[in-house]
Design an enzyme around this catalytic site. Structure first.
Site, PDB file in Angstrom:
ATOM      1  CB  ALA A  42       2.282  16.575 -37.033  1.00  0.00           C
ATOM      2  CB  ILE A  88      -2.328  19.055 -24.549  1.00  0.00           C
ATOM      3  CG1 ILE A  88      -2.165  18.361 -25.901  1.00  0.00           C
ATOM      4  CG2 ILE A  88      -3.619  19.885 -24.508  1.00  0.00           C
ATOM      5  CD1 ILE A  88      -3.347  17.538 -26.359  1.00  0.00           C
ATOM      6  N   GLY A  89      -1.133  20.221 -21.860  1.00  0.00           N
ATOM      7  CA  GLY A  89      -1.347  20.963 -20.610  1.00  0.00           C
ATOM      8  C   GLY A  89      -0.531  22.236 -20.546  1.00  0.00           C
ATOM      9  CB  CYS A  91      -1.884  18.089 -37.312  1.00  0.00           C
ATOM     10  SG  CYS A  91      -0.464  19.168 -37.378  1.00  0.00           S
ATOM     11  N   GLY A  99      -6.883  16.847 -40.708  1.00  0.00           N
ATOM     12  CA  GLY A  99      -6.932  16.071 -39.471  1.00  0.00           C
ATOM     13  C   GLY A  99      -6.827  16.896 -38.209  1.00  0.00           C
ATOM     14  CG  HIS A 154      28.810  36.495 -32.984  1.00  0.00           C
ATOM     15  ND1 HIS A 154      28.464  35.980 -31.749  1.00  0.00           N
ATOM     16  CD2 HIS A 154      29.116  37.802 -32.794  1.00  0.00           C
ATOM     17  CE1 HIS A 154      28.578  36.951 -30.844  1.00  0.00           C
ATOM     18  NE2 HIS A 154      28.964  38.064 -31.445  1.00  0.00           N
TER      19      HIS A 154
HETATM   20  P1  FAD Z   1      -5.013  12.888 -37.319  1.00  0.00           P
HETATM   21  O1  FAD Z   1      -4.345  14.154 -37.564  1.00  0.00           O
HETATM   22  O2  FAD Z   1      -5.761  12.692 -36.049  1.00  0.00           O
HETATM   23  O3  FAD Z   1      -6.020  12.685 -38.547  1.00  0.00           O
HETATM   24  C1  FAD Z   1      -6.899  11.605 -38.619  1.00  0.00           C
HETATM   25  C2  FAD Z   1      -8.038  11.978 -39.550  1.00  0.00           C
HETATM   26  O4  FAD Z   1      -8.775  10.797 -39.844  1.00  0.00           O
HETATM   27  C3  FAD Z   1      -9.041  12.957 -38.931  1.00  0.00           C
HETATM   28  O5  FAD Z   1      -9.220  14.071 -39.763  1.00  0.00           O
HETATM   29  C4  FAD Z   1     -10.328  12.146 -38.812  1.00  0.00           C
HETATM   30  O6  FAD Z   1     -11.501  12.916 -39.022  1.00  0.00           O
HETATM   31  C5  FAD Z   1     -10.144  11.132 -39.925  1.00  0.00           C
HETATM   32  N1  FAD Z   1     -10.931   9.905 -39.723  1.00  0.00           N
HETATM   33  C6  FAD Z   1     -11.006   9.137 -38.601  1.00  0.00           C
HETATM   34  N2  FAD Z   1     -11.800   8.067 -38.819  1.00  0.00           N
HETATM   35  C7  FAD Z   1     -12.244   8.180 -40.105  1.00  0.00           C
HETATM   36  C8  FAD Z   1     -13.093   7.392 -40.913  1.00  0.00           C
HETATM   37  N3  FAD Z   1     -13.645   6.245 -40.469  1.00  0.00           N
HETATM   38  N4  FAD Z   1     -13.350   7.809 -42.175  1.00  0.00           N
HETATM   39  C9  FAD Z   1     -12.796   8.953 -42.667  1.00  0.00           C
HETATM   40  N5  FAD Z   1     -11.969   9.725 -41.940  1.00  0.00           N
HETATM   41  C10 FAD Z   1     -11.692   9.332 -40.680  1.00  0.00           C
HETATM   42  N6  FAD Z   1       2.025  17.305 -33.066  1.00  0.00           N
HETATM   43  C11 FAD Z   1       3.158  17.909 -33.473  1.00  0.00           C
HETATM   44  O7  FAD Z   1       4.034  17.257 -34.065  1.00  0.00           O
HETATM   45  N7  FAD Z   1       3.376  19.239 -33.233  1.00  0.00           N
HETATM   46  C12 FAD Z   1       2.476  19.999 -32.571  1.00  0.00           C
HETATM   47  O8  FAD Z   1       2.704  21.194 -32.375  1.00  0.00           O
HETATM   48  C13 FAD Z   1       1.280  19.389 -32.122  1.00  0.00           C
HETATM   49  N8  FAD Z   1       0.360  20.103 -31.450  1.00  0.00           N
HETATM   50  C14 FAD Z   1      -0.812  19.501 -31.064  1.00  0.00           C
HETATM   51  C15 FAD Z   1      -1.737  20.241 -30.343  1.00  0.00           C
HETATM   52  C16 FAD Z   1      -2.923  19.663 -29.929  1.00  0.00           C
HETATM   53  C17 FAD Z   1      -3.923  20.480 -29.161  1.00  0.00           C
HETATM   54  C18 FAD Z   1      -3.196  18.308 -30.272  1.00  0.00           C
HETATM   55  C19 FAD Z   1      -4.494  17.681 -29.875  1.00  0.00           C
HETATM   56  C20 FAD Z   1      -2.266  17.555 -30.962  1.00  0.00           C
HETATM   57  C21 FAD Z   1      -1.060  18.137 -31.354  1.00  0.00           C
HETATM   58  N9  FAD Z   1      -0.089  17.411 -32.029  1.00  0.00           N
HETATM   59  C22 FAD Z   1       1.076  18.015 -32.408  1.00  0.00           C
HETATM   60  C23 FAD Z   1      -0.274  15.993 -32.352  1.00  0.00           C
HETATM   61  C24 FAD Z   1      -0.708  15.829 -33.823  1.00  0.00           C
HETATM   62  O9  FAD Z   1      -1.874  16.588 -34.058  1.00  0.00           O
HETATM   63  C25 FAD Z   1      -0.971  14.369 -34.141  1.00  0.00           C
HETATM   64  O10 FAD Z   1       0.150  13.585 -33.775  1.00  0.00           O
HETATM   65  C26 FAD Z   1      -1.223  14.193 -35.636  1.00  0.00           C
HETATM   66  O11 FAD Z   1      -2.339  14.951 -36.035  1.00  0.00           O
HETATM   67  C27 FAD Z   1      -1.463  12.724 -35.977  1.00  0.00           C
HETATM   68  O12 FAD Z   1      -1.685  12.625 -37.343  1.00  0.00           O
HETATM   69  P2  FAD Z   1      -2.532  11.418 -37.951  1.00  0.00           P
HETATM   70  O13 FAD Z   1      -2.482  11.614 -39.434  1.00  0.00           O
HETATM   71  O14 FAD Z   1      -2.097  10.138 -37.392  1.00  0.00           O
HETATM   72  O15 FAD Z   1      -4.041  11.638 -37.433  1.00  0.00           O
HETATM   73  P1  NAD Z   2       0.738  13.692 -22.433  1.00  0.00           P
HETATM   74  O1  NAD Z   2       0.852  12.218 -22.380  1.00  0.00           O
HETATM   75  O2  NAD Z   2       1.846  14.499 -22.964  1.00  0.00           O
HETATM   76  O3  NAD Z   2       0.422  14.254 -20.968  1.00  0.00           O
HETATM   77  C1  NAD Z   2      -0.643  13.796 -20.176  1.00  0.00           C
HETATM   78  C2  NAD Z   2      -0.315  14.061 -18.727  1.00  0.00           C
HETATM   79  O4  NAD Z   2      -1.475  13.825 -17.935  1.00  0.00           O
HETATM   80  C3  NAD Z   2       0.789  13.159 -18.192  1.00  0.00           C
HETATM   81  O5  NAD Z   2       1.852  13.942 -17.707  1.00  0.00           O
HETATM   82  C4  NAD Z   2       0.091  12.351 -17.103  1.00  0.00           C
HETATM   83  O6  NAD Z   2       0.942  12.081 -16.003  1.00  0.00           O
HETATM   84  C5  NAD Z   2      -1.059  13.280 -16.697  1.00  0.00           C
HETATM   85  N1  NAD Z   2      -2.177  12.572 -16.043  1.00  0.00           N
HETATM   86  C6  NAD Z   2      -2.752  11.398 -16.430  1.00  0.00           C
HETATM   87  N2  NAD Z   2      -3.730  11.052 -15.565  1.00  0.00           N
HETATM   88  C7  NAD Z   2      -3.792  12.011 -14.610  1.00  0.00           C
HETATM   89  C8  NAD Z   2      -4.600  12.227 -13.429  1.00  0.00           C
HETATM   90  N3  NAD Z   2      -5.552  11.369 -13.079  1.00  0.00           N
HETATM   91  N4  NAD Z   2      -4.374  13.328 -12.677  1.00  0.00           N
HETATM   92  C9  NAD Z   2      -3.399  14.213 -13.029  1.00  0.00           C
HETATM   93  N5  NAD Z   2      -2.614  14.057 -14.132  1.00  0.00           N
HETATM   94  C10 NAD Z   2      -2.814  12.982 -14.906  1.00  0.00           C
HETATM   95  O7  NAD Z   2      -0.623  13.960 -23.249  1.00  0.00           O
HETATM   96  P2  NAD Z   2      -1.264  15.324 -23.756  1.00  0.00           P
HETATM   97  O8  NAD Z   2      -0.586  16.484 -23.159  1.00  0.00           O
HETATM   98  O9  NAD Z   2      -2.742  15.149 -23.558  1.00  0.00           O
HETATM   99  O10 NAD Z   2      -0.940  15.284 -25.295  1.00  0.00           O
HETATM  100  C11 NAD Z   2      -1.436  14.206 -26.132  1.00  0.00           C
HETATM  101  C12 NAD Z   2      -0.520  13.978 -27.299  1.00  0.00           C
HETATM  102  O11 NAD Z   2      -0.569  15.072 -28.199  1.00  0.00           O
HETATM  103  C13 NAD Z   2       0.917  13.812 -26.849  1.00  0.00           C
HETATM  104  O12 NAD Z   2       1.325  12.522 -27.152  1.00  0.00           O
HETATM  105  C14 NAD Z   2       1.702  14.827 -27.624  1.00  0.00           C
HETATM  106  O13 NAD Z   2       2.807  14.247 -28.248  1.00  0.00           O
HETATM  107  C15 NAD Z   2       0.728  15.375 -28.662  1.00  0.00           C
HETATM  108  N6  NAD Z   2       0.942  16.847 -28.705  1.00  0.00           N
HETATM  109  C16 NAD Z   2       2.131  17.306 -29.200  1.00  0.00           C
HETATM  110  C17 NAD Z   2       2.383  18.664 -29.190  1.00  0.00           C
HETATM  111  C18 NAD Z   2       3.695  19.161 -29.712  1.00  0.00           C
HETATM  112  O14 NAD Z   2       4.371  18.405 -30.383  1.00  0.00           O
HETATM  113  N7  NAD Z   2       4.080  20.404 -29.433  1.00  0.00           N
HETATM  114  C19 NAD Z   2       1.464  19.553 -28.664  1.00  0.00           C
HETATM  115  C20 NAD Z   2       0.278  19.044 -28.146  1.00  0.00           C
HETATM  116  C21 NAD Z   2       0.032  17.682 -28.188  1.00  0.00           C
END
Ligand code: FAD
Ligand code: NAD
Length: 467
Positions: free
Chosen positions: A321, A185-186, A42, A40, A445
């Site tokens: 995740a 993400i930002g 993640c 997925g 420690h």
């Molecule tokens: P996903 O991981 O989105 O998986 C869904 C899967 O379903 C995908 O592979 C998709 O292809 C498949 N799918 C969709 N529709 C269909 C269909 N109709 N048929 C078959 N397959 C389908 N979270 C953390 O906890 N720690 C982190 O460090 C972290 N870093 C992140 C960094 C980034 C850049 C991003 C974008 C996200 C990050 N996240 C992090 C968030 C995390 O990736 C998600 O919360 C997590 O992947 C959600 O898991 P999920 O199983 O719900 O869905």
């Molecule tokens: P986020 O909701 O964390 O941040 C989005 C930000 O965009 C907010 O602070 C919001 O105020 C801002 N924003 C919205 N509209 C705007 C505008 N018009 N102009 C300027 N700023 C604006 O979302 P994300 O950073 O895109 O991450 C998405 C999801 O992925 C999150 O829910 C996060 O939990 C998950 N994620 C988790 C990790 C991790 O666990 N380390 C890492 C990456 C992503």
């Protein structure tokens, strides 16, 4: 029509964990994944590749800024971006291969293709080569995750206007990048690009970075990122982005409504993520969505169609995740007639900047809003010997405690290895351990964990030892 006890749609942390738990409990299980690799968002374009790049760039930054002080002299140092990205790909590949192995080990049948409901209990799967398979199951788990959100009128063209997904595969290092959104993400993407030498600007709508966390964390991170030359503009509302060919332009308004514009090689949209249900054929089921497009579930994560359950990003809540993984185990054990539970407010959040940020439980702002009295214990990393030994003296641990019973209400850390330190705070909250209990045990420690011990002391009304 091939029949299973249980089919999982999506192989992210929600889907693959659900499939494994179901197989462990004896269900004949299948998993359907649209992409050619499992894991997925993640594994393929989220947690794993970002952490690989954050780690590589962190090491590079350490070498540039701290090695001399350590007495390590390197005559010529250069960043080989292609090798850095190759390593990231290898990490992803090893992880996806590991998942393929786990599916086989657990006797889970894997189908590559897009799952489309034809009724509450039947699906078609269309593979990328056009092969159509029909499947049937008593129970179906939707774990289709999320996709990057956009802003009204702004189109991600994947060329100059990109999301985190494209940012992970940019072939050449941009000179400049504008990041819209100062959320998780930002700030993680800003750290990666800034450490590689790209000029980075973050435009954020809220008055602090990481607006949903305890505000002291975002404010402290802002100071640290500014020191590293990241340009941070808060309280800015972006309303337009244009592809100019060689660059992209962002138009935004400040708090007073004054219009501004900035150009950069790339504009990265990081304004949240939206649930992904396109192509699933939910119209052929009784599953319903809320006004934001999330799948509606009850306390058992069951949809309106009694045999279909949904977990992970597609149902909303914290998009993490490990939240998806907890829901995966929960839902399978519910189906199995067990009595599992999830404490959503005890799920930690981590941000992999350096220093790292980690949090669990209530923030100060939430306690104030709910009129809950609390005491604070706050201890700086600068007073910790282990932190001094590795020159990681930025940040603090803050513990919020109920003054009457000493129960820990929230723990918020910005500092080295906060991501790992938070695990013990989760135990403390989950089992309602008091601050006194937490500092009355031995901590090795010198360790970063001693910062927490001191913070627990202060929060419990005892003086710290090392300050
Ligand atoms: P996903 O991981 O989105 O998986 C869904 C899967 O379903 C995908 O592979 C998709 O292809 C498949 N799918 C969709 N529709 C269909 C269909 N109709 N048929 C078959 N397959 C389908 N979270 C953390 O906890 N720690 C982190 O460090 C972290 N870093 C992140 C960094 C980034 C850049 C991003 C974008 C996200 C990050 N996240 C992090 C968030 C995390 O990736 C998600 O919360 C997590 O992947 C959600 O898991 P999920 O199983 O719900 O869905
Ligand atoms: P986020 O909701 O964390 O941040 C989005 C930000 O965009 C907010 O602070 C919001 O105020 C801002 N924003 C919205 N509209 C705007 C505008 N018009 N102009 C300027 N700023 C604006 O979302 P994300 O950073 O895109 O991450 C998405 C999801 O992925 C999150 O829910 C996060 O939990 C998950 N994620 C988790 C990790 C991790 O666990 N380390 C890492 C990456 C992503």
């Amino acid at each position: 029509m091939e029949k299973f006890d249980l089919i999982v749609i999506g192989s992210g942390p929600g889907g693959y964990v659900a499939a494994i738990r179901a197989a462990q409990l004896g269900y004949k299980t299948a998993i359907v994944e649209k992409y050619n690799t499992l894991g997925g968002t993640c594994t393929n374009v989220g947690c794993i590749p970002t952490k690989a790049l954050l780690d590589s760039t962190h090491q590079y930054a350490e070498a540039l800024t701290k090695f001399n002080k350590h007495g390590i002299e390197i005559q010529k140092m250069a960043l080989n971006q292609q090798q850095m990205y190759r390593r990231k790909e290898e990490v992803v590949q090893k992880t996806t291969q590991g998942l393929t192995f786990l599916m086989k080990k657990n006797d889970i049948t894997t189908f590559q293709g897009i799952a489309h409901f034809t009724s509450n209990t039947t699906l078609t799967v269309t593979s990328s080569t056009g092969v159509l398979t029909q499947l049937e199951a008593d129970k179906i788990i939707i774990a289709t995750g999320s996709k990057p959100a956009t802003l009204p009128g702004i189109t991600v063209d994947k060329k100059r206007i990109i999301t985190s997904t494209e940012a992970l595969t940019l072939v050449e290092q941009p000179k400049s990048i504008l990041i819209i959104g100062g959320g998780v993400i930002g700030v993680e993407m800003a750290s990666i690009f800034n450490r590689m030498g790209t000029e980075v600007t973050i435009l954020e709508y809220a008055p602090t970075l990481l607006a949903t966390m305890d505000t002291e964390l975002g404010k402290t991170l802002q100071k640290l990122l500014k020191k590293e030359q990241i340009n941070i503009l808060l309280e800015q509302s972006v309303y337009a982005v244009e592809n100019l060919g060689e660059q992209a332009r962002v138009k935004f308004k400040d708090k007073q409504g004054v219009e501004h514009q900035l150009d950069a090689d790339y504009v990265l949209l990081a304004v949240g993520r939206r649930p992904y249900t396109e192509g699933l054929g939910l119209e052929n089921t009784e599953v319903t969505l809320d006004e934001k497009g999330y799948i509606k579930t009850n306390a058992h994560l069951q949809t309106q169609a009694g045999n279909i359950y949904a977990i992970g990003d597609v149902i909303g809540g914290a998009m993490l995740a490990h939240k998806a993984e907890e829901e995966a185990v929960f839902v399978i054990e519910i189906i199995n007639g067990q009595k599992p539970h999830i404490h959503y407010n005890r799920i930690p959040s981590v941000v992999y900047t350096w220093p790292e940020i980690a949090s669990v439980g209530a923030t100060e702002q939430e306690l104030i809003q709910q009129n809950i009295t609390y005491t604070i214990g706050k201890f700086p990393f600068s007073a910790n010997a282990r932190a001094r030994a590795s020159m990681d003296t930025e940040g603090f641990a803050k513990v919020l405690v109920d003054p009457q019973y000493g129960e820990i209400l929230g723990v918020h850390i910005i500092g080295a290895r906060a991501a790992d330190l938070i695990a013990q705070a989760v135990v403390a909250l989950e089992y309602e351990v008091t601050a006194k209990d937490m500092f009355s045990i031995s901590y090795a420690h010198p360790t970063f964990a001693e910062v927490l011990k001191e913070a627990y002391r202060l929060a419990g009304g005892y003086p710290a030892i090392n300050i």
